[in-house]
Design a protein around this motif. Structure first.
Motif, PDB file in Angstrom:
ATOM      1  N   ASP A  20       0.853  -1.191   0.000  1.00 37.98           N
ATOM      2  CA  ASP A  20       0.000   0.000   0.000  1.00 37.98           C
ATOM      3  C   ASP A  20       0.891   1.244   0.000  1.00 37.98           C
ATOM      4  OD1 ASP A  20      -2.098   1.783   0.210  1.00 37.98           O
ATOM      5  OD2 ASP A  20      -2.479   1.379   2.333  1.00 37.98           O
TER       6      ASP A  20
ATOM      7  N   LYS B 133      -3.384   4.154   1.203  1.00 40.25           N
ATOM      8  CA  LYS B 133      -4.816   4.309   0.958  1.00 40.25           C
ATOM      9  C   LYS B 133      -5.650   3.511   1.956  1.00 40.25           C
ATOM     10  CE  LYS B 133      -3.985   2.507  -2.878  1.00 40.25           C
ATOM     11  NZ  LYS B 133      -3.718   1.873  -4.126  1.00 40.25           N
TER      12      LYS B 133
ATOM     13  N   TYR C  34      -6.103   0.294   1.501  1.00 35.69           N
ATOM     14  CA  TYR C  34      -6.588  -0.848   0.735  1.00 35.69           C
ATOM     15  C   TYR C  34      -5.611  -1.104  -0.409  1.00 35.69           C
ATOM     16  CZ  TYR C  34      -8.220   2.641  -2.637  1.00 35.69           C
ATOM     17  OH  TYR C  34      -8.275   3.671  -3.536  1.00 35.69           O
TER      18      TYR C  34
ATOM     19  N   SER D  65      -5.192  -2.369  -4.531  1.00 38.10           N
ATOM     20  CA  SER D  65      -5.852  -2.511  -5.832  1.00 38.10           C
ATOM     21  C   SER D  65      -5.206  -3.678  -6.574  1.00 38.10           C
ATOM     22  CB  SER D  65      -5.680  -1.223  -6.636  1.00 38.10           C
ATOM     23  OG  SER D  65      -4.304  -1.044  -6.947  1.00 38.10           O
TER      24      SER D  65
ATOM     25  N   ASP E 101     -16.495  -3.615  -1.938  1.00 36.52           N
ATOM     26  CA  ASP E 101     -15.962  -2.940  -3.116  1.00 36.52           C
ATOM     27  C   ASP E 101     -15.133  -3.946  -3.909  1.00 36.52           C
ATOM     28  OD1 ASP E 101     -14.697  -1.346  -5.009  1.00 36.52           O
ATOM     29  OD2 ASP E 101     -14.526   0.352  -3.641  1.00 36.52           O
TER      30      ASP E 101
ATOM     31  N   ASP F 154     -13.090  -3.544  -6.232  1.00 39.39           N
ATOM     32  CA  ASP F 154     -11.784  -3.075  -6.683  1.00 39.39           C
ATOM     33  C   ASP F 154     -10.816  -2.816  -5.543  1.00 39.39           C
ATOM     34  OD1 ASP F 154     -12.625  -3.118  -9.351  1.00 39.39           O
ATOM     35  OD2 ASP F 154     -13.508  -1.126  -9.157  1.00 39.39           O
ATOM     36  N   LYS F 155     -11.202  -3.161  -4.308  1.00 39.08           N
ATOM     37  CA  LYS F 155     -10.365  -2.879  -3.146  1.00 39.08           C
ATOM     38  C   LYS F 155     -10.290  -4.082  -2.222  1.00 39.08           C
ATOM     39  CE  LYS F 155     -11.740   1.957  -3.141  1.00 39.08           C
ATOM     40  NZ  LYS F 155     -12.465   3.007  -2.413  1.00 39.08           N
TER      41      LYS F 155
ATOM     42  N   ASP G 122      -9.081  -4.675   1.680  1.00 43.52           N
ATOM     43  CA  ASP G 122      -8.559  -4.047   2.892  1.00 43.52           C
ATOM     44  C   ASP G 122      -7.697  -5.055   3.660  1.00 43.52           C
ATOM     45  OD1 ASP G 122     -10.322  -5.735   4.280  1.00 43.52           O
ATOM     46  OD2 ASP G 122     -11.748  -4.133   4.726  1.00 43.52           O
TER      47      ASP G 122
END
Length: 113
Positions: free
Chosen positions: A7, A11, A13, A15, A46, A48-49, A51
């Motif tokens: 990361d 962020k 999270y 990608s 989500d 696209d993420k 965590d």
């Protein structure tokens, strides 16, 4: 931690691009399937993420099973089997067709089947 090092922009999270920067995944023939698994199992809502909790949950599939079954709640033999099964179930229909098996084998060894 590995999550923090991936990361880079802090962020909170990861990608798909963050995962694809991992050299071991970039050269792994099933790298795309492994990356897909992180997002498929994401519970953040989500697509696209990923965590930190999702990251750890998927990594748990790669840990050895402990002898004490109580310590394996997130890492049971059945969970590991489902994870491995999903590597081959490309269309997510809970079945592995001949075409899916051939596609995954081709990913692993090329057209030399």
């Amino acid at each position: 931690s590995r999550f923090s090092s991936l990361d880079k922009q802090v962020k909170g999270y990861l990608s798909r691009e963050d995962f694809l920067r991992i050299p071991e995944l970039a050269i792994n023939p099933l790298g795309d399937r492994i990356v897909h698994a992180f997002f498929f199992e994401s519970r953040s809502g989500d697509e696209d993420k990923v965590d930190f909790k999702d990251f750890v949950r998927v990594l748990a599939h790669f840990r050895p099973i402990k002898k004490n079954a109580e310590k394996n709640k997130l890492n049971t033999r059945m969970e590991k089997l489902h994870f491995a099964f999903r590597m081959y179930d490309l269309d997510g229909d809970d079945k592995i067709s001949k075409e899916e098996l051939l596609a995954v084998l081709t990913m692993m060894v090329g057209n030399n089947i």
